[in-house]
Write an enzyme that holds these catalytic residues in place. Structure first.
Site, PDB file in Angstrom:
ATOM      1  N   ARG A  28      57.040   5.727  67.608  1.00 16.31           N
ATOM      2  CA  ARG A  28      56.932   6.610  66.102  1.00 16.31           C
ATOM      3  C   ARG A  28      57.646   5.734  65.022  1.00 16.31           C
ATOM      4  NH1 ARG A  28      58.446  12.855  66.024  1.00 16.31           N
ATOM      5  NH2 ARG A  28      60.653  11.868  66.074  1.00 16.31           N
TER       6      ARG A  28
ATOM      7  N   LYS B 268      58.210   9.898  59.960  1.00 15.95           N
ATOM      8  CA  LYS B 268      59.319  10.286  59.738  1.00 15.95           C
ATOM      9  C   LYS B 268      60.206   9.606  58.290  1.00 15.95           C
ATOM     10  CE  LYS B 268      62.676  12.919  62.603  1.00 15.95           C
ATOM     11  NZ  LYS B 268      62.421  14.085  62.110  1.00 15.95           N
TER      12      LYS B 268
ATOM     13  N   GLU C 182      53.616  23.163  59.300  1.00 14.06           N
ATOM     14  CA  GLU C 182      54.907  23.068  60.134  1.00 14.06           C
ATOM     15  C   GLU C 182      56.098  23.712  59.083  1.00 14.06           C
ATOM     16  OE1 GLU C 182      57.015  19.264  60.809  1.00 14.06           O
ATOM     17  OE2 GLU C 182      54.997  18.429  59.733  1.00 14.06           O
TER      18      GLU C 182
END
Length: 388
Positions: free
Chosen positions: A133, A235, A271
């Site tokens: 990721r 992220k 989210e």
């Protein structure tokens, strides 16, 4: 990109070796170790080497920063390749005021945990997925990144160096925060000329102050967490400060956190501030699809696999906020929150309540996941790495 990501996902390296180097952050202590031996210091012996546990009140561990003994750093060369990293005592780092991360937010972070088994050994959970990721996020942010091997090696080194800070079984975890930052100086709007990869650690307990009590969420219909074409699907450090206002407003009204809707139509669930969300109706478990605005959580992916293995149908799709009215259960997932049941969601002053408790689906999924992470349940998927 898809083929490359698939290739990355197939690689999992469990070697552990570290050699001394120097970087722009200064000379550091250096260690060598491998998976079958304890951490050995090359220079002077650690004053903590004889301590089994740090002096911590493990029964009252919250989710806050508790500085540990060591951190790990690695710096890229001008061609974008990272040299071998090194451990050093936890402390501040020097950085140019014109560093890319300070001026343009060119940075990423990950979150992963180390768990202590009953035999004292340490388990890591899917660090390869964090590495993958980060590589995908680095491509989006125009940054070089450590290799999968380097990332996993660094996580192992950090966990072993701070082993006395890994809580006793059932008392918490050692949370490790890998950072990738543009630390080279830059004035014009452009990628930084140099990058630093850093990992620090802190023992933690429950993320939410409610502990294992059900969360109460407030749907945020003013602010959006991310928009199509942005960086919501990686992220990036820049994703998080913009949610502070909504979080503060929700918590000021007595809620656990804010729950965000899609920025385009304000009708589909996305989210919460720091975790993914799932909705259960009968045998169907639904979660918003990762279409570029939702972070592809590693706990999220693991729960999807566990749920399917348990006989549930799982869909990744758009979930209209109106579907909450007919839902049986709702829960959140994330590295920090693990699996957190949601007791209620308030939308436009209407409170919707959901099933919680020992017999809930979310509790069953939580028990399976944590059982694997702690070594209580056999890991048949190759998700864990054991070190000592």
């Amino acid at each position: 990109m898809i083929q490359r990501a698939a290739l990355l996902r197939s690689r999992l390296v469990q070697s552990l070796q570290l050699c001394p180097v120097s970087s722009q952050l200064g000379s550091r202590y250096c260690y060598t170790s491998n998976a079958a031996s304890s951490l050995q210091q090359v220079q002077e012996p650690s004053i903590y080497s004889g301590d089994e546990y740090a002096d911590v009140d493990w029964d009252n561990l919250g989710f806050g920063l508790m500085p540990t003994d060591y951190m790990y750093t690695m710096t890229s060369s001008k061609d974008g390749h990272f040299a071998k990293g090194q451990l050093s005592p936890f402390g501040d780092i020097k950085m140019s005021p014109s560093a890319g991360v300070l001026n343009y937010g060119q940075g990423l972070f990950e979150g992963t945990k180390a768990y202590r088994k009953e035999n004292g050994n340490i388990l890591l959970f899917r660090p390869d997925q964090n590495a993958i990721r980060m590589k995908i996020g680095a491509e989006r942010m125009c940054m070089p990144s450590p290799s999968i091997d380097q990332f996993i090696d660094a996580v192992k080194q950090t966990a072993l160096a701070n082993k006395r800070w890994v809580p006793p079984p059932g008392k918490g975890t050692l949370y490790m925060r890998p950072l990738l930052m543009g630390t080279g100086p830059i004035l014009g709007v452009a990628p930084a000329p140099e990058y630093t990869f850093l990992i620090y650690a802190s023992p933690v307990g429950n993320y939410f102050k409610e502990g294992f009590a059900p969360l109460n969420l407030l749907v945020e219909d003013d602010y959006a967490r991310a928009s199509r074409g942005g960086a919501g699907g990686v992220k990036a450090i820049s994703n998080y400060a913009p949610v502070f206002n909504a979080m503060k407003r929700a918590k000021g009204r007595g809620y656990s956190d804010a729950l965000y809707l899609d920025s385009a139509n304000k009708k589909n669930l996305e989210e919460a501030s720091s975790c993914n969300i799932f909705v259960i109706k009968g045998n169907l478990i639904s979660t918003p699809a990762t279409n570029g605005t939702i972070l592809p959580g590693i706990t999220r992916r693991s729960i999807i696999e566990i749920a399917r293995d348990s006989g549930y149908k799982v869909e990744e799709r758009d979930i209209p906020v109106d579907e909450l009215v007919g839902a049986d259960e709702v829960f959140c997932t994330g590295t920090a929150v693990v699996v957190a049941p949601v007791g209620s969601i308030t939308y436009k002053d209407k409170r919707i309540e959901f099933k919680v408790g020992a017999q809930s689906v979310s509790r069953q999924l939580y028990s399976t996941l944590v059982g694997i992470q702690m070594g209580h349940i056999e890991d048949t998927k190759g998700w864990t790495i054991e070190i000592n």
